[in-house]
Motif scaffolding. Structure first.
Motif, PDB file in Angstrom:
ATOM      1  N   PHE A   1      -0.645  -1.760   3.755  1.00  9.85           N
ATOM      2  CA  PHE A   1       0.775  -1.422   3.673  1.00  9.85           C
ATOM      3  C   PHE A   1       1.637  -2.673   3.834  1.00  9.85           C
ATOM      4  CE2 PHE A   1       4.727   0.190   5.625  1.00  9.85           C
ATOM      5  CZ  PHE A   1       5.150   0.977   4.567  1.00  9.85           C
ATOM      6  N   TRP A   2       1.245  -3.582   4.707  1.00 12.06           N
ATOM      7  CA  TRP A   2       2.004  -4.818   4.884  1.00 12.06           C
ATOM      8  C   TRP A   2       1.836  -5.758   3.698  1.00 12.06           C
ATOM      9  CZ3 TRP A   2       5.870  -6.116   7.915  1.00 12.06           C
ATOM     10  CH2 TRP A   2       6.140  -5.288   8.993  1.00 12.06           C
ATOM     11  N   LEU A   3       0.708  -5.669   3.001  1.00 12.16           N
ATOM     12  CA  LEU A   3       0.558  -6.442   1.774  1.00 12.16           C
ATOM     13  C   LEU A   3       1.574  -5.987   0.734  1.00 12.16           C
ATOM     14  CD1 LEU A   3      -3.320  -6.744   1.421  1.00 12.16           C
ATOM     15  CD2 LEU A   3      -1.689  -8.552   1.933  1.00 12.16           C
ATOM     16  N   LEU A   4       1.868  -4.688   0.728  1.00 12.16           N
ATOM     17  CA  LEU A   4       2.910  -4.182  -0.156  1.00 12.16           C
ATOM     18  C   LEU A   4       4.266  -4.766   0.234  1.00 12.16           C
ATOM     19  CD1 LEU A   4       3.678  -2.155  -2.432  1.00 12.16           C
ATOM     20  CD2 LEU A   4       4.121  -0.520  -0.608  1.00 12.16           C
ATOM     21  N   GLY A   5       4.507  -4.921   1.529  1.00  9.20           N
ATOM     22  CA  GLY A   5       5.750  -5.525   1.987  1.00  9.20           C
ATOM     23  C   GLY A   5       5.877  -6.983   1.620  1.00  9.20           C
ATOM     24  N   MET A   6       4.739  -7.648   1.419  1.00  6.50           N
ATOM     25  CA  MET A   6       4.769  -9.056   1.024  1.00  6.50           C
ATOM     26  C   MET A   6       5.071  -9.223  -0.465  1.00  6.50           C
ATOM     27  SD  MET A   6       1.542 -10.410   3.281  1.00  6.50           S
ATOM     28  CE  MET A   6       1.373 -11.909   2.370  1.00  6.50           C
ATOM     29  N   LEU A   7       5.004  -8.148  -1.226  1.00  4.39           N
ATOM     30  CA  LEU A   7       5.291  -8.239  -2.658  1.00  4.39           C
ATOM     31  C   LEU A   7       6.772  -8.464  -2.945  1.00  4.39           C
ATOM     32  CD1 LEU A   7       3.057  -5.502  -4.284  1.00  4.39           C
ATOM     33  CD2 LEU A   7       2.858  -7.960  -4.504  1.00  4.39           C
TER      34      LEU A   7
END
Length: 126
Positions: A82-88
């Protein structure tokens, strides 16, 4: 996952996000200064149909990621994916800014101010 591992991953992701935002600000400032020096005749050649479509896709993806992230941020526990999505989101901003910079860089007619490159005026004064 261990709490210490989650904390380390979280700090790494936050530092990546902040660094991405700083790089985006740097590229945006460079783009602003390039835009000031672009020839008025070539401005119409910069904004093409494919360039507008690409910018619209960047805006749509950024908006969807921010909305999705904000809706589910408080409802989900810590999850690396989910945090990888925030890094997008900052990555898309960097791509957007760099696309403008790359498009404007070849259109700049002068790289230095005329005062620094016009040596003939110095010879006339002597």
């Amino acid at each position: 996952m261990d709490i210490i591992d989650q904390y380390i991953i979280n700090k790494f992701m936050e530092s990546f996000i902040y660094a991405s935002y700083l790089f985006c600000i740097f590229i945006a400032i460079q783009t602003f200064f390039l835009w000031k020096n672009v020839d008025k005749n070539t401005r119409n050649l910069i904004v093409t149909e494919s360039f507008v479509k690409k910018n619209c896709l960047y805006a749509i993806f950024l908006t969807l990621i921010v909305i999705f992230f904000d809706l589910f941020e408080n409802k989900m526990q810590f999850d690396t994916y989910f945090w990888l999505l925030g890094m997008l989101a900052p990555a898309i901003l960097v791509l957007f800014s760099f696309e403008w910079y790359r498009r404007l860089k070849p259109c700049v007619s002068k790289l230095l101010p005329i005062e620094l490159t016009d040596f003939s005026s110095l010879l006339k004064n002597n």
